[in-house]
Design a protein around this motif. Structure first.
Motif, short mmCIF file in Angstrom:
data_model
loop_
_atom_site.label_atom_id
_atom_site.label_comp_id
_atom_site.label_asym_id
_atom_site.label_seq_id
_atom_site.Cartn_x
_atom_site.Cartn_y
_atom_site.Cartn_z
N VAL A 36 0.84 -1.20 0.00
CA VAL A 36 0.00 0.00 0.00
C VAL A 36 0.87 1.26 0.00
O VAL A 36 0.61 2.21 -0.72
CB VAL A 36 -0.99 0.01 1.19
CG1 VAL A 36 -1.76 1.33 1.24
CG2 VAL A 36 -1.97 -1.15 1.07
N TRP A 43 6.74 -0.61 5.95
CA TRP A 43 6.01 -1.57 5.10
C TRP A 43 6.62 -1.64 3.69
O TRP A 43 6.96 -2.73 3.20
CB TRP A 43 4.56 -1.09 5.06
CG TRP A 43 3.53 -1.91 4.36
CD1 TRP A 43 3.71 -2.95 3.49
CD2 TRP A 43 2.11 -1.73 4.49
NE1 TRP A 43 2.50 -3.43 3.07
CE2 TRP A 43 1.50 -2.70 3.67
CE3 TRP A 43 1.30 -0.85 5.22
CZ2 TRP A 43 0.11 -2.80 3.55
CZ3 TRP A 43 -0.08 -0.96 5.10
CH2 TRP A 43 -0.67 -1.92 4.28
N GLN A 77 -7.17 -0.86 -2.17
CA GLN A 77 -6.49 -1.86 -1.35
C GLN A 77 -7.37 -3.05 -0.96
O GLN A 77 -6.86 -4.13 -0.69
CB GLN A 77 -5.89 -1.20 -0.11
CG GLN A 77 -6.89 -0.54 0.81
CD GLN A 77 -6.35 0.74 1.45
OE1 GLN A 77 -6.03 1.71 0.77
NE2 GLN A 77 -6.22 0.74 2.76
N SER A 95 -1.79 -5.81 4.54
CA SER A 95 -2.34 -5.66 5.89
C SER A 95 -3.52 -6.61 6.04
O SER A 95 -4.34 -6.78 5.13
CB SER A 95 -2.81 -4.23 6.10
OG SER A 95 -3.71 -4.17 7.20
N ASN A 98 -6.82 -5.04 4.99
CA ASN A 98 -7.18 -4.92 3.58
C ASN A 98 -7.66 -6.23 2.97
O ASN A 98 -8.38 -6.23 1.97
CB ASN A 98 -6.00 -4.38 2.78
CG ASN A 98 -5.64 -2.97 3.20
OD1 ASN A 98 -6.50 -2.23 3.67
ND2 ASN A 98 -4.39 -2.60 3.05
N ASN A 150 2.27 -3.54 10.48
CA ASN A 150 2.02 -2.12 10.22
C ASN A 150 2.07 -1.43 11.59
O ASN A 150 2.91 -0.59 11.82
CB ASN A 150 0.67 -1.94 9.51
CG ASN A 150 0.49 -0.54 8.94
OD1 ASN A 150 1.45 0.20 8.77
ND2 ASN A 150 -0.75 -0.17 8.67
N ARG A 153 -2.81 1.19 15.68
CA ARG A 153 -3.46 2.26 14.94
C ARG A 153 -4.03 3.28 15.92
O ARG A 153 -4.99 3.03 16.62
CB ARG A 153 -4.55 1.67 14.04
CG ARG A 153 -3.98 0.59 13.11
CD ARG A 153 -5.03 0.01 12.19
NE ARG A 153 -5.52 0.97 11.23
CZ ARG A 153 -4.98 1.19 10.04
NH1 ARG A 153 -3.90 0.54 9.66
NH2 ARG A 153 -5.52 2.08 9.22
N ARG A 174 -12.16 8.98 8.76
CA ARG A 174 -11.89 8.05 7.65
C ARG A 174 -11.52 6.71 8.26
O ARG A 174 -10.65 6.64 9.12
CB ARG A 174 -10.76 8.58 6.78
CG ARG A 174 -10.30 7.59 5.70
CD ARG A 174 -9.15 6.69 6.17
NE ARG A 174 -8.86 5.66 5.18
CZ ARG A 174 -7.81 4.87 5.23
NH1 ARG A 174 -6.94 4.96 6.20
NH2 ARG A 174 -7.63 3.95 4.30
N TRP A 197 -6.68 4.53 1.26
CA TRP A 197 -5.61 5.38 1.77
C TRP A 197 -5.31 6.51 0.78
O TRP A 197 -5.04 7.64 1.16
CB TRP A 197 -4.38 4.51 2.04
CG TRP A 197 -3.15 5.27 2.42
CD1 TRP A 197 -1.96 5.27 1.75
CD2 TRP A 197 -2.97 6.15 3.55
NE1 TRP A 197 -1.05 6.08 2.39
CE2 TRP A 197 -1.65 6.63 3.49
CE3 TRP A 197 -3.80 6.57 4.59
CZ2 TRP A 197 -1.14 7.53 4.44
CZ3 TRP A 197 -3.29 7.46 5.53
CH2 TRP A 197 -1.99 7.92 5.45
N ASN A 214 -4.20 5.38 12.19
CA ASN A 214 -3.09 4.72 11.52
C ASN A 214 -1.91 4.64 12.49
O ASN A 214 -1.82 5.43 13.43
CB ASN A 214 -2.68 5.49 10.26
CG ASN A 214 -2.97 4.72 8.98
OD1 ASN A 214 -2.53 3.60 8.81
ND2 ASN A 214 -3.75 5.33 8.11
N ASP A 240 -2.51 -3.84 13.05
CA ASP A 240 -2.58 -4.72 11.87
C ASP A 240 -1.23 -5.31 11.52
O ASP A 240 -0.31 -4.59 11.18
CB ASP A 240 -3.24 -4.04 10.66
CG ASP A 240 -2.66 -2.66 10.30
OD1 ASP A 240 -2.14 -1.98 11.20
OD2 ASP A 240 -2.72 -2.30 9.11
O1 X2X Z 1 -5.18 2.48 4.61
C1 X2X Z 1 -4.57 2.48 5.67
O2 X2X Z 1 -4.95 3.12 6.65
C2 X2X Z 1 -3.31 1.65 5.78
C3 X2X Z 1 -2.24 2.29 4.93
O3 X2X Z 1 -2.89 1.62 7.10
C4 X2X Z 1 -3.65 0.27 5.33
O4 X2X Z 1 -3.42 -0.10 4.20
C5 X2X Z 1 -4.34 -0.63 6.27
#
Ligand code: X2X
Length: 340
Positions: A36, A43, A77, A95, A98, A150, A153, A174, A197, A214, A240
């Motif tokens: 991503v 990542w 994603q 992730s 996703n 990742n 969050r 979001r 994202w 995030n 994640d």
């Molecule tokens: O979209 C997101 O927030 C990210 C970059 O963390 C993932 O792809 C799950």
């Protein structure tokens, strides 16, 4: 003349027989690796490390090219997993969030407040639960090789410090593509809106949404403080993991020796990703939090009592999703965490 042709044919056969097995197999000139985010983030860096290790150790037989921004699925994603199965993507580091729309068991990691600390994440990914998840992925038609991360969050927004679920009321957040996030944020009284994202960053910049969640490595590398994200709450509600996978047919086309190289390189890259993802976030080294504060961001650290209010408000989402994920798997996860 005839004799010469025959000799040439014979020597061609001899040459083929003398070549190592790998050279006889049909290898593609390039294999496409999806992530991503790019190499400014742990990542994407993990993708680069994996590709480089494989290229070196196979003497270029397996040439992996990185496609960040999930560009092979036009930035969507939540379509990445299907594209791996279909062969549009050859390899991916994805992730769990996703891929959750296609593999419901992966929602395990999105159960609010399941994993209280890094040891809890490890208890799952490095234990029986991790093995079971890999089996499920195999049943879903991909070859899983290694875990990455990742991260936790954390919650950011442009409006106010958040210490209680009431503080989230009316704020537009979001969230990522699995419905569990909509339900969690709705249970907290917020107004969630699902988007990729790629769409999230302009939406934050324009103020179309107030906040997002995030890991801090994403927050800093994407410079979210420059799109109005002035308030951050460390609530650790969800983390994640990342999973390194290969398309099944691509995997089968490689020799066992090359499969071993790709697998070991994935494990090594995964380890490095986890290290990068946790840097400055594991006591006593909390320098990452100081870095974020240094960007002018107001960072709220919840007391155990304050955190408990968020746990309570999201409990019904946890219970509902435990049924969808599979009560046995969730129970196994809870036991592994309790025994950590
Ligand atoms: O979209 C997101 O927030 C990210 C970059 O963390 C993932 O792809 C799950």
């Amino acid at each position: 003349m005839l004799r010469r042709t025959l000799l040439m044919t014979l020597s061609a056969v001899a040459l083929t027989a003398a070549l190592p097995a790998a050279a006889q197999t049909k290898y593609a000139p390039e294999y496409r690796l999806s992530t991503v985010v790019g190499t400014a983030f742990p990542w994407g860096k993990g993708g680069e490390i994996w590709a480089n290790l494989v290229r070196e150790r196979t003497q270029g037989r397996i040439n992996i090219k990185l496609y960040p921004g999930v560009s092979l699925v036009a930035g969507d994603q939540t379509r990445e997993f299907t594209a791996i199965r279909q062969g549009v993507i050859d390899l991916a580091i994805g992730s769990t969030i996703n891929w959750s729309p296609q593999v419901k068991e992966l929602n395990l990691f999105s159960l609010p407040f399941l994993m209280p600390d890094y040891k809890a994440i490890d208890a799952l990914t490095q234990g029986e639960v991790g093995k079971e998840i890999f089996k499920t992925l195999e049943k879903n038609g991909v070859v899983p090789l290694a875990w990455g991360e990742n991260g936790y969050r954390e919650l950011s927004n442009s409006k106010r410090p958040i210490r209680t679920p009431e503080d989230m009321k009316g704020l537009k957040f979001r969230v990522v593509g699995s419905p569990i996030f909509n339900e969690t944020f709705t249970a907290l009284g917020a107004n969630p809106t699902q988007m990729s994202w790629a769409d999230a960053q302009p939406a934050l910049a324009s103020g179309a949404v107030d906040g997002q969640e995030n890991p801090l490595t994403i927050f800093t590398a994407a410079k979210l403080h420059t799109v109005g994200q002035k308030y951050l709450t460390l609530w650790g509600y969800v983390a994640d993991p990342l999973i390194f996978v290969v398309n099944k047919e691509v995997w089968a086309s490689w020799t066992p020796e090359d499969q071993k190289i790709v697998r070991e390189a994935a494990v090594e890259a995964g380890r490095q990703v986890i290290e990068m993802a946790r840097k400055g976030l594991v006591p006593p080294d909390l320098s990452m939090i100081a870095t974020v504060e240094g960007l002018g961001v107001n960072v709220v650290k919840l007391t155990p009592e304050e955190r408990a209010a968020f746990v309570k408000a999201t409990r019904k989402v946890y219970d509902k999703w435990a049924k969808t994920i599979g009560p046995d798997l969730v129970k196994k996860a809870e036991q592994a965490i309790a025994a950590r």
